[in-house]
Design a protein around this motif. Structure first.
Motif, short mmCIF file in Angstrom:
data_model
loop_
_atom_site.label_atom_id
_atom_site.label_comp_id
_atom_site.label_asym_id
_atom_site.label_seq_id
_atom_site.Cartn_x
_atom_site.Cartn_y
_atom_site.Cartn_z
N LYS A 141 0.83 -1.22 0.00
CA LYS A 141 0.00 0.00 0.00
C LYS A 141 0.86 1.26 0.00
O LYS A 141 0.61 2.19 -0.76
N LYS A 142 1.89 1.26 0.84
CA LYS A 142 2.68 2.48 0.95
C LYS A 142 3.46 2.79 -0.35
O LYS A 142 3.78 3.93 -0.62
N ASP A 143 3.75 1.73 -1.14
CA ASP A 143 4.46 1.96 -2.40
C ASP A 143 3.62 2.76 -3.39
O ASP A 143 4.14 3.40 -4.29
N ILE A 144 2.31 2.63 -3.24
CA ILE A 144 1.46 3.28 -4.26
C ILE A 144 0.65 4.42 -3.67
O ILE A 144 -0.37 4.83 -4.23
N ALA A 145 1.19 4.96 -2.57
CA ALA A 145 0.49 6.06 -1.90
C ALA A 145 0.25 7.24 -2.85
O ALA A 145 -0.74 7.94 -2.75
N SER A 146 1.20 7.44 -3.78
CA SER A 146 1.07 8.61 -4.66
C SER A 146 0.27 8.28 -5.93
O SER A 146 0.21 9.10 -6.84
N PHE A 147 -0.28 7.11 -5.96
CA PHE A 147 -0.96 6.68 -7.19
C PHE A 147 -2.35 7.30 -7.29
O PHE A 147 -3.14 7.22 -6.35
N PRO A 148 -2.68 7.93 -8.42
CA PRO A 148 -4.03 8.51 -8.53
C PRO A 148 -5.10 7.43 -8.34
O PRO A 148 -5.04 6.37 -8.97
N GLU A 149 -6.03 7.72 -7.47
CA GLU A 149 -7.08 6.77 -7.09
C GLU A 149 -7.77 6.16 -8.33
O GLU A 149 -8.00 4.95 -8.41
N LYS A 150 -8.01 7.05 -9.32
CA LYS A 150 -8.79 6.58 -10.48
C LYS A 150 -8.08 5.44 -11.23
O LYS A 150 -8.72 4.61 -11.86
N TYR A 151 -6.73 5.42 -11.15
CA TYR A 151 -6.01 4.36 -11.87
C TYR A 151 -5.86 3.10 -11.02
O TYR A 151 -5.58 2.03 -11.54
N LEU A 152 -6.00 3.27 -9.74
CA LEU A 152 -5.72 2.15 -8.83
C LEU A 152 -6.63 0.96 -9.13
O LEU A 152 -6.17 -0.16 -9.33
N THR A 153 -7.90 1.24 -9.19
CA THR A 153 -8.84 0.14 -9.45
C THR A 153 -8.74 -0.32 -10.90
O THR A 153 -8.95 -1.49 -11.20
N LYS A 154 -8.38 0.61 -11.77
CA LYS A 154 -8.33 0.27 -13.20
C LYS A 154 -7.14 -0.64 -13.52
O LYS A 154 -7.24 -1.53 -14.35
N TYR A 155 -5.99 -0.39 -12.87
CA TYR A 155 -4.77 -1.10 -13.29
C TYR A 155 -4.20 -2.05 -12.24
O TYR A 155 -3.18 -2.69 -12.48
N PHE A 156 -4.81 -2.14 -11.08
CA PHE A 156 -4.30 -3.05 -10.05
C PHE A 156 -5.42 -3.92 -9.50
O PHE A 156 -6.59 -3.52 -9.50
N SER A 157 -5.06 -5.09 -9.04
CA SER A 157 -6.04 -5.86 -8.27
C SER A 157 -5.48 -6.03 -6.86
O SER A 157 -4.26 -6.17 -6.68
N GLU A 158 -6.37 -6.01 -5.88
CA GLU A 158 -5.94 -6.09 -4.49
C GLU A 158 -5.83 -7.55 -4.09
O GLU A 158 -6.76 -8.32 -4.30
#
Ligand SMILES: C[S@@+](CC[C@H](N)C(=O)[O-])C[C@H]1O[C@@H](n2cnc3c(N)ncnc32)[C@H](O)[C@@H]1O
Length: 516
Positions: free
Chosen positions: A182-199
């Protein structure tokens, strides 16, 4: 030479502190030389502790008794190259994050990629070729891939090559896995998080389709030829926060290598605190909102195009010839021995000769001539200063510093010496010293705009944003009162207007949350 406990304590691992294997200055120099030749890595004051910590760890791991044995092991043992790679994995710093330096990515998405897409959309190849050199865990290369995906929904119709290289095997493994905490992607725009990553549990796993766009490979910028297929005909190279650890020669070779591999009009992104000044003048500096990016040009540009934000000052020797160093009169008073005045006269003639050689850029000859002056008059501060400038330009920072310290012993208001001491301290990573020296400059001359600007940059780097803001505002206040084209003291290549824009950009950046 006596063994001295040269190594300090690695700051981040104080709790694990154990007694260190002692390393003499000479041995440290040997390791330093080896790391420069193997990976271009130069260890200045701020990082000697961490290098010593790692050396200490490896010496123990290999069951060796001394630093010298470890050095010989690296050099002559059949396992030496394996051990060297382990050492490099440990001494390289892989700090990175997604969309690092927002103004860079804004420029990429809003201007640079659209320009490239427009130029190539009607070509048969439809190729876009990008290299992230010194990619660390892949955040930079994957941010580029995602930016492209956002801009080019039809990306599959294009020939996109994104190469990501590094010499640290640990970060390469992470880059290939593309699994982030989680901390690695703290700066990641929220809109891309769900689009390009799976939890997955506590982790975020990058989508396979983005991973496939990036080729992650081992490559040592300082040693390996730039011969991979993906390194040809590049549109863009990112090499950010990598050469900051390199010695000057390696940086030059690497940047020239990049130049050769870029297409005409290709772009080079370097880090915030990196510069092409004194490296090459074959790139043009293009100003984008809140940042500058370099563009390959076929015509060498004036040095002004590359921004020497904290470079060795340009010195006008005519301006710094202090009257008292030019004694020409015959001895009048009895108490002044005739030989003293005569040797001062001789010194003055030699100084004028030396200054002429300096102006003609015959630096080695000038250096020897200034030395001659000093032999006659050991307190000849202008000669010490000229020698310091020559040494600094040769990257012999320690010797340059020694010369400057001699000056301020004689004249503790010699502004140029404090300024250059500040620049050298900054170059060798001693920011506290640099700060003190620039403070002294503004004490001596409250109108010294470049010193405020440098202080602002130091605070910005240290994330002391209120202080940075104050210093940039100090500089702006002074600059606003100057004619636009007025050259800046110690950096004649800068005009007041150019520096004013740089200060304002920095303030904007602070407002935007600095690097993010
Ligand atoms: C601070 S990281 C920067 C990562 C990324 N470019 C960014 O700005 O976020 C520097 C990277 O450069 C790599 N590096 C250092 N020396 C190198 C060399 N000689 N060849 C290739 N990579 C190197 C390090 O391993 C590290 O991963």
């Amino acid at each position: 030479m006596a063994k001295v406990p040269f190594c300090g304590i690695h700051k981040k691992r104080k709790h694990k502190m154990t007694r260190k294997v002692s390393i003499t200055d000479g041995e440290f120099e040997l390791f330093q030389k080896m790391l420069i030749s193997e990976a271009g890595l130069r260890f200045y004051k701020d990082r000697t502790d961490s290098l010593c910590y790692v050396l200490d760890e490896r010496i123990k791991k290999r069951g060796l008794a001394s630093a010298r044995e470890y050095y010989d092991f690296l050099k002559y043992n059949s396992d030496g190259s394996v051990e060297l790679q382990t050492l490099l994995d440990l001494v390289t710093i892989g700090e990175t994050y997604f969309f690092r330096n927002k103004p860079h990515f804004d420029a990429l998405v809003n201007f640079i990629l659209p320009e490239i897409i427009k130029k190539k959309e009607n070509t048969p190849a439809k190729s876009i070729r990008i290299w992230s050199a010194g990619c660390s865990k892949g955040d930079e290369a994957y941010s580029i891939a995602i930016s492209l995906r956002e801009l080019l929904p039809s990306y599959k119709d294009w020939n996109i090559s994104i190469l990501a290289t590094d010499l640290n095997r640990n970060v390469l493994r992470d880059a290939k896995n593309a699994v982030y905490r989680k901390k690695d992607i703290a700066s990641f725009p929220e809109k891309y998080l769900t689009k390009y990553f799976s939890e997955e549990g506590n982790n975020y796993v990058l989508d396979e389709s983005v991973k496939k766009m990036v080729n992650v490979k081992y490559h040592n910028l300082a040693k390996d030829p730039f011969a991979l297929e993906e390194m040809k005909n590049l549109d863009i190279i990112f090499c950010r926060n990598v050469t900051i650890y390199f010695d000057l020669e390696t940086t030059r070779t690497v940047i020239n290598g990049f130049y050769d591999r870029l297409l005409k009009d290709g772009y080079l992104f370097i880090g915030h605190s990196e510069t092409l000044w004194k490296i090459t003048n074959r790139f043009e500096t293009i100003e984008f909102p809140r940042t500058f990016i370099y563009k390959k040009t076929l015509h060498p540009v004036e040095e002004i195009e590359a921004k020497p934000f904290m470079g060795i000052p340009s010195i006008d020797l005519d301006e710094i010839i202090h009257e008292e160093t030019l004694v020409t009169e015959e001895p009048k008073e009895k108490e002044v021995p005739a030989e003293t005045v005569m040797s001062k006269n001789k010194g003055s003639i030699l100084y004028v000769k030396a200054a002429k050689l300096f102006r003609e850029k015959k630096y080695q000859e000038a250096f020897l001539a200034f030395d001659e002056v000093i032999k006659l008059d050991k307190n000849h501060i202008d000669s010490h200063f000229a020698k310091a400038v020559i040494l600094a330009n040769r990257s012999e920072y320690e010797d340059a510093t020694k010369e400057l310290k001699k000056i301020i012993k004689t004249d503790n208001l010699y502004l140029e010496a404090y300024y250059l001491l500040g620049v050298l301290a900054h170059k060798t990573g001693d920011l506290t010293e640099a700060e003190n020296r620039f403070r002294k400059c503004v004490y001596i001359d409250p109108g010294m705009v470049l010193a405020y600007f440098n202080l602002g940059n130091i605070y910005l780097y240290e994330k002391r944003l209120a202080k940075a803001t104050r210093e940039f505002n100090n500089a702006i206040r002074l600059l606003e009162g100057k004619p636009k084209e007025e050259p800046i003291k110690f950096c004649e290549d800068f005009t007041a207007d150019f520096l004013l824009r740089a200060c304002r950009n920095n303030l904007l950046e602070i407002g935007a949350g600095n690097d993010r």
